[in-house]
Design a protein around this motif. Structure first.
Motif, mmCIF file in Angstrom:
data_model
loop_
_atom_site.group_PDB
_atom_site.id
_atom_site.type_symbol
_atom_site.label_atom_id
_atom_site.label_comp_id
_atom_site.label_asym_id
_atom_site.label_seq_id
_atom_site.Cartn_x
_atom_site.Cartn_y
_atom_site.Cartn_z
ATOM 1 N N GLY A 1 14.764 43.977 -31.870
ATOM 2 C CA GLY A 1 16.014 43.560 -32.702
ATOM 3 C C GLY A 1 16.358 42.095 -31.855
ATOM 4 N N GLY A 2 17.687 41.683 -32.452
ATOM 5 C CA GLY A 2 18.050 40.600 -32.143
ATOM 6 C C GLY A 2 19.697 40.493 -32.168
ATOM 7 N N HIS A 3 20.231 39.155 -31.601
ATOM 8 C CA HIS A 3 21.870 39.168 -31.710
ATOM 9 C C HIS A 3 22.472 38.865 -33.061
ATOM 10 C CE1 HIS A 3 22.751 34.797 -31.873
ATOM 11 N NE2 HIS A 3 21.245 34.723 -31.685
ATOM 12 N N ARG A 4 21.675 38.487 -33.858
ATOM 13 C CA ARG A 4 21.994 38.175 -35.319
ATOM 14 C C ARG A 4 20.791 38.553 -36.442
ATOM 15 N NH1 ARG A 4 20.719 32.895 -37.431
ATOM 16 N NH2 ARG A 4 20.204 31.400 -36.008
ATOM 17 N N ALA A 5 21.296 38.649 -37.492
ATOM 18 C CA ALA A 5 20.056 39.162 -38.411
ATOM 19 C C ALA A 5 18.983 38.150 -38.688
ATOM 20 C CB ALA A 5 20.826 39.036 -39.923
ATOM 21 N N MET B 1 0.491 43.629 -23.074
ATOM 22 C CA MET B 1 1.165 42.451 -23.655
ATOM 23 C C MET B 1 2.363 42.732 -24.148
ATOM 24 S SD MET B 1 -1.819 41.330 -26.590
ATOM 25 C CE MET B 1 -3.126 40.172 -26.129
ATOM 26 N N TRP B 2 2.547 43.955 -24.555
ATOM 27 C CA TRP B 2 4.057 44.309 -25.011
ATOM 28 C C TRP B 2 4.980 44.337 -24.100
ATOM 29 C CZ3 TRP B 2 6.672 44.804 -29.491
ATOM 30 C CH2 TRP B 2 5.798 44.950 -30.659
ATOM 31 N N PHE B 3 4.544 44.657 -22.772
ATOM 32 C CA PHE B 3 5.420 44.669 -21.481
ATOM 33 C C PHE B 3 5.777 43.271 -21.503
ATOM 34 C CE2 PHE B 3 4.254 49.021 -20.332
ATOM 35 C CZ PHE B 3 5.415 49.578 -20.103
ATOM 36 N N GLU B 4 4.933 42.278 -21.468
ATOM 37 C CA GLU B 4 5.236 40.833 -21.178
ATOM 38 C C GLU B 4 6.262 40.186 -22.161
ATOM 39 O OE1 GLU B 4 3.309 36.566 -20.046
ATOM 40 O OE2 GLU B 4 1.864 38.019 -20.525
ATOM 41 N N TRP B 5 5.773 40.736 -23.654
ATOM 42 C CA TRP B 5 6.700 40.155 -24.612
ATOM 43 C C TRP B 5 8.303 40.627 -24.333
ATOM 44 C CZ3 TRP B 5 3.139 41.907 -29.221
ATOM 45 C CH2 TRP B 5 1.885 41.320 -29.008
ATOM 46 N N ALA B 6 8.438 42.087 -23.687
ATOM 47 C CA ALA B 6 9.569 42.817 -23.670
ATOM 48 C C ALA B 6 10.437 42.066 -22.553
ATOM 49 C CB ALA B 6 9.347 44.339 -23.276
ATOM 50 N N ASN B 7 9.586 41.879 -21.484
ATOM 51 C CA ASN B 7 10.462 40.952 -20.344
ATOM 52 C C ASN B 7 10.983 39.727 -20.802
ATOM 53 O OD1 ASN B 7 10.180 40.779 -16.931
ATOM 54 N ND2 ASN B 7 9.597 38.731 -18.090
ATOM 55 N N ASP B 8 10.241 38.942 -21.557
ATOM 56 C CA ASP B 8 10.564 37.747 -21.854
ATOM 57 C C ASP B 8 11.685 37.481 -23.177
ATOM 58 O OD1 ASP B 8 8.676 36.757 -19.879
ATOM 59 O OD2 ASP B 8 7.230 36.079 -21.385
ATOM 60 N N TRP B 9 11.892 38.855 -23.623
ATOM 61 C CA TRP B 9 12.643 38.592 -24.905
ATOM 62 C C TRP B 9 14.240 38.892 -24.562
ATOM 63 C CZ3 TRP B 9 11.396 38.112 -29.903
ATOM 64 C CH2 TRP B 9 12.392 38.654 -30.895
ATOM 65 N N ILE B 10 14.997 37.953 -24.965
ATOM 66 C CA ILE B 10 16.725 37.982 -24.640
ATOM 67 C C ILE B 10 17.078 37.990 -25.954
ATOM 68 C CG2 ILE B 10 16.448 36.937 -22.602
ATOM 69 C CD1 ILE B 10 17.708 34.499 -23.768
ATOM 70 N N ASN B 11 17.270 39.267 -26.699
ATOM 71 C CA ASN B 11 17.990 39.445 -27.912
ATOM 72 C C ASN B 11 17.535 38.597 -29.064
ATOM 73 O OD1 ASN B 11 19.915 41.205 -28.808
ATOM 74 N ND2 ASN B 11 21.596 40.431 -28.084
ATOM 75 N N SER C 1 16.312 36.770 -48.660
ATOM 76 C CA SER C 1 16.472 38.367 -48.274
ATOM 77 C C SER C 1 16.761 38.406 -46.946
ATOM 78 C CB SER C 1 15.503 39.031 -49.101
ATOM 79 O OG SER C 1 14.173 38.677 -48.702
ATOM 80 N N PRO C 2 17.542 38.318 -46.172
ATOM 81 C CA PRO C 2 17.749 38.491 -44.964
ATOM 82 C C PRO C 2 17.560 39.790 -44.493
ATOM 83 C CG PRO C 2 19.963 37.992 -45.587
ATOM 84 C CD PRO C 2 19.135 37.805 -46.739
ATOM 85 N N ALA C 3 17.039 39.982 -43.010
ATOM 86 C CA ALA C 3 16.630 41.403 -42.719
ATOM 87 C C ALA C 3 17.860 42.205 -42.404
ATOM 88 C CB ALA C 3 15.997 41.068 -41.381
ATOM 89 N N PRO C 4 17.788 43.501 -42.581
ATOM 90 C CA PRO C 4 19.032 44.400 -42.176
ATOM 91 C C PRO C 4 19.392 44.104 -40.769
ATOM 92 C CG PRO C 4 16.852 45.467 -41.967
ATOM 93 C CD PRO C 4 16.474 44.400 -42.776
ATOM 94 N N PHE C 5 20.550 44.236 -40.568
ATOM 95 C CA PHE C 5 21.326 43.829 -39.159
ATOM 96 C C PHE C 5 22.232 45.055 -38.882
ATOM 97 C CE2 PHE C 5 24.485 42.100 -36.434
ATOM 98 C CZ PHE C 5 23.554 41.551 -35.158
ATOM 99 N N PRO C 6 22.372 45.598 -37.641
ATOM 100 C CA PRO C 6 21.225 45.376 -36.648
ATOM 101 C C PRO C 6 19.913 45.949 -37.022
ATOM 102 C CG PRO C 6 23.069 46.964 -35.904
ATOM 103 C CD PRO C 6 23.307 46.558 -37.488
ATOM 104 N N GLY C 7 20.166 47.065 -38.095
ATOM 105 C CA GLY C 7 18.861 47.647 -38.490
ATOM 106 C C GLY C 7 18.129 48.548 -37.289
ATOM 107 N N THR C 8 17.257 49.245 -37.723
ATOM 108 C CA THR C 8 16.094 50.038 -36.942
ATOM 109 C C THR C 8 14.805 49.301 -36.963
ATOM 110 O OG1 THR C 8 15.651 51.603 -38.618
ATOM 111 C CG2 THR C 8 17.601 52.004 -37.249
#
Length: 908
Positions: free
Chosen positions: A363-367, A317-327, A124-131
């Protein structure tokens, strides 16, 4: 005589009965090898195989089927087919079959058959792109649907179902059972506290008695333990004091006393975390455990001051995760990455960890196809009792990450270089970890090096390369062996020293003397995330779809292959064989054994080269490794990179302070100047009391002295006014030599709070500005080390009302490489003894030279650069027999080389 005729009672007369002694039947020959091994149906997890039968002089009794040399299935009697199950998706296996007879003889193997399993098919893949809401809802449903394979262990599953009033009686009974067992890992204690506070109002008197007994069986006190275990103990102890005020722990503390002790311990850890950085940064297993504890305090503690401080810690912590996240991917080195499953971090599958929580917001670039142990297709140990991330998706959760962090995390065009520092180890002792990341919108490289090292854990990933892919496990990583630890996920920073300069990383290795652990490993995934891989002039070059990368070892390496179905010690024979040590994906592993070793890693965006051939050609043409000092007491490696930079690394002590062992273009990397956060969006000094996050003109400042959060209002009425870029390229010497300053001038109008400079689309500098509208604003970015070629500079002026783009400025560098030297000689008597002299009369200077005689190098040396002054070098020649000799000199610096016209010398 009467004989048994199969159940009848008939008499049979037999005349002339004789009894003889017979020898045993002899069968010395093995069966013939099976033939025509053929695949049938193939799925993501299995394959059916058939073959033509073998023959034997007495009789075949069965067949054994081998997968990559290991017994995978057997067929008895005359059967000539099997189904092999439990395989990994999108993985290639080699199968053979052997026949056997009753005497134990075994045939030669059949001809091998290679089979690639089908792609991973999520239930059951996640909704994409979803909210955020739909993604968090999917995670919540996944938590409720966790598989139960080893009894009542899934705390998160039972609590989640109870929160939704599902399977109430069964889940209450299972939680009651869990509260009757002691846990040695105290994050499990926190998980049970979390479950109690979520759904404990449904417990009966008997279950509540078990809850009280369980929490009374611990001593909530200061521990000499890892970060997540300390925080678990302290946070649980505080909540025991609040919600069971009459319950004493093993030290006899209860109520307000227990709260006071553990509040002090929590705040000590929080203060260290926000000023020194969390020690278990980006750990797939342990980062979330610490966050989980802070979240529980914010959710249920009654102390407003304590809640404010843990909230600010979670925000950072969230700011660091956000900084390091690339889609969809975290780009960073990792602390305490424990096992192959915990190195995975992508939309095909990820552990139920902080990256999963980040994905629900960013979110991410695919589901997202799968998450957590229940969706893990690998046959490794099943450990759902360590998975609590889904509880953070509970609808009753009151904490939400900062809006600015969510905006940063959702950016899909990130292109930057960042530096970060962590100043403590997992035990809370001071040490320095310097982290560098080079990030592009669809890929990134992260490395780290440690100094002032004390008793830290060795579960780090010091070199991590990730990229966007539609296939699983787009991850390349390096490690060195450690004892019985599994291959690829443990490392010894004291033996391997790493440095990074933009898209390039190099390393040197020095063994501690253990001849069973002196291996450097490079893990290349074979899950389809690398589209093509080949060997070129000592390089292993790879096309990863959105980018290219190349890896080169100094000492010889040998290729191995290991899948999750293989024992953990297949390649690294000293590895433990516990199921948790098995790989979660398949790899080709380049493994090199030596007491001294070195390597280089190059990365490049796909757009930078026409194809993989062009990338490989540039590597061969441009790069070079000088390993002439690799066998020194402290191994040294000098690498001339694809970008023209010289990376010079000498092995140094991880226990000492940084020195001058890591140089780029002759200048030591000043690790002590690294900030705690120095990225396009995050700023904080080491041990700093303020943390600033900014995006698109909006800023927020966290004050850890006053424990306040202030949204910055810059007073802007409109976006910044128009500005212009200028360059002083060539103004100092007349040479367009790659060292110049780019200036920004806003002469009049609405001011900006920040100026960002981009070079060929990459962010290379950020300058904070002071608002003084409508007065003028000025910023300068000094640049050096640019190679010959065109550069396009663009800028952005930012304030709280928006972003103003600055028009492009084009700068051409023509004189980065040394000027052209000329040659002369004093061979007037032509007697075979003479001097060849090289002169660079004016121009960009060199730092080294090489003389060539008839194409063969015959001399070299160093030069002192003082551009644009003259430079000279000479070569003394003696004992030359009669003949004609052609000489050429090469002057070089970090940005290129220039050769003279040839000089002909005749000896008579």
């Amino acid at each position: 005589m009467r004989v048994d005729t199969g159940g009848t009672d008939e008499a049979i007369d037999v005349d002339d009965v004789g009894i003889y002694e017979l020898g045993s039947v002899s069968d010395a020959g093995p069966p013939t090898a099976p033939t025509a091994l053929t695949r049938g149906a193939v799925s993501a997890s299995g394959v059916s195989l058939t073959w033509q039968p073998s023959t034997d002089d007495v009789g075949v009794t069965g067949y054994d089927v081998y997968r990559d040399g290991y017994l995978a299935a057997s067929a008895g009697g005359n059967a000539t087919s099997v189904v092999v199950s439990g395989l990994m998706p999108a993985t290639s296996y080699e199968f053979t079959v052997r026949a056997k007879d009753a005497s134990g003889n075994v045939s030669a193997p059949s001809a091998p058959l290679t089979v690639t399993t089908g792609p991973y098919v999520p239930e059951s893949p996640a909704p994409f792109p979803g909210t955020h809401e739909t993604r968090a809802g999917w995670l919540w449903d996944k938590t409720k649907a966790m598989k139960e394979e080893s009894g009542a262990v899934n705390v998160a599953q039972y609590a989640a179902q109870l929160a939704d009033h599902e399977n109430v009686a069964a889940n209450l009974a299972k939680l009651d059972t869990l509260f009757q067992s002691y846990d040695y890992e105290q994050y499990k204690t926190m998980a049970k506290m979390y479950a109690y506070l979520m759904v404990g109002d449904q417990f009966d008197a008997g279950a509540l008695a078990h809850v009280r007994s369980y929490f009374a069986s611990y001593a909530y006190q200061k521990l000499a333990q890892t970060e997540n275990l300390r925080m678990s103990n302290y946070a649980t102890g505080y909540l025991v004091g609040q919600y069971f005020p009459d319950l004493a722990d093993l030290n006899g503390n209860s109520g307000e006393r227990l709260k006071s002790i553990n509040k002090a311990n929590i705040l000590e850890m929080v203060d260290a975390g926000v000023r020194r950085g969390w020690a278990e940064y980006q750990s797939p297993e342990y980062t979330f455990m610490t966050y989980f504890c802070l979240n529980a305090i914010y959710q249920w503690a009654g102390d407003a001051d304590l809640r404010q401080r843990v909230k600010m810690a979670m925000d950072v912590m969230w700011f660091e995760w956000a900084n390091d996240w690339i889609n969809g991917y975290m780009i960073s080195s990792e602390s305490r990455a424990k096992g192959d499953a915990h190195a995975a971090n992508d939309p095909t599958w990820r552990a139920a960890d902080h990256s999963t929580l980040a994905w629900t917001y960013f979110g991410g670039h695919r589901a997202q196809q799968g998450v957590g142990e229940s969706d893990n297709p690998a046959p490794a140990a099943y450990r759902p009792n360590l998975e609590y991330a889904g509880l953070a998706a509970w609808k009753g959760m009151t904490y939400a990450p900062p809006e600015l962090a969510v905006r940063i995390g959702r950016l899909t065009d990130k292109s930057y270089t960042s530096r970060k520092t962590n100043l403590q180890n997992s035990s809370g002792r001071a040490m320095d970890i310097y982290r560098t990341s080079y990030v592009r919108p669809t890929w990134g490289l992260g490395t780290e090096v440690q100094y002032r090292r004390v008793d830290n854990w060795i579960e780090d990933l010091p070199v991590v390369l990730r990229w966007h892919s539609d296939a699983a496990n787009p991850l390349f990583r390096l490690s060195v062996d450690q004892g019985t630890a599994p291959i690829g996920t443990y490392n010894q920073p004291a033996n391997q020293r790493v440095m990074q300069n933009g898209p390039t990383a190099v390393g040197v290795y020095k063994s501690s003397g253990d001849q069973t652990s002196n291996y450097v490993n490079a893990l290349f995934p074979t899950s389809g995330s690398i589209r093509e891989r080949r060997e070129v002039d000592g390089w292993t070059v790879a096309d990863a779809g959105s980018m290219y990368f190349a890896y080169k070892l100094v000492k010889p390496g040998k290729w191995y292959h290991q899948t999750p179905n293989d024992p953990a010690n297949k390649v690294k024979t000293t590895a433990q064989t516990h199921p948790t040590a098995a790989l979660s994906y398949s790899y080709d592993i380049l493994r090199s054994q030596a007491d001294r070793n070195g390597w280089a890693l190059e990365t490049a965006d796909k757009s930078a080269y026409a194809d993989l051939d062009a990338f490989a050609s540039a590597l061969v043409r441009t790069t070079s490794i000088d390993a002439s000092h690799l066998e020194d007491a402290d191994p040294r490696l000098v690498y001339h990179s694809l970008n023209g930079d010289e990376l010079d690394i000498t092995f140094d002590s991880a226990a000492q302070a940084p020195g001058a062992a890591h140089l780029v273009n002759g200048t030591a990397i000043d690790y002590d100047s690294f900030k705690l956060f120095d990225t396009p969006w995050l700023r904080q000094d080491k041990l700093g009391s303020t943390f600033t996050a900014s995006v698109d003109g909006a800023s927020v400042v966290y004050d850890f002295d006053r424990w306040t959060v202030i949204a910055v209002n810059d007073g802007a009425a409109t976006v910044p006014a128009t500005a212009a870029l200028t360059s002083d390229n060539g103004w100092d010497t007349g040479l367009l030599d790659g060292a110049y300053t780019i200036s920004m001038n806003l002469w009049h109008g609405e001011n900006a709070t920040r100026f960002r400079l981009f070079e060929n689309g990459e962010l290379i500098g950020t300058t904070e500005l002071t608002m003084n509208s409508p007065g003028a604003q000025h910023a300068e970015v000094k640049l050096s080390g640019r190679r010959n070629g065109p550069y396009v500079y663009t800028g952005e002026l930012v304030n709280s009302k928006g972003v103003r783009a600055v028009e492009p400025l084009r700068v051409t560098v023509k004189d980065a490489a040394p000027g052209a030297p000329s040659l002369s000689d004093d061979n007037r008597d032509h007697d075979g003894a003479f001097t060849v002299r090289a002169d660079l009369w004016w121009g960009t200077n060199a730092t080294r030279y090489r003389f060539f005689e008839n194409g063969v190098q015959v001399g070299q040396g160093d030069l002192v650069a003082a551009t644009p002054k003259a430079q000279h070098a000479s070569l003394d020649v003696t004992g030359k027999p009669a003949g004609e000799y052609e000489y050429v000199v090469e002057f070089a610096n970090a940005l290129g080389s220039t050769r003279s016209a040839p000089l002909s010398v005749i000896v008579r």
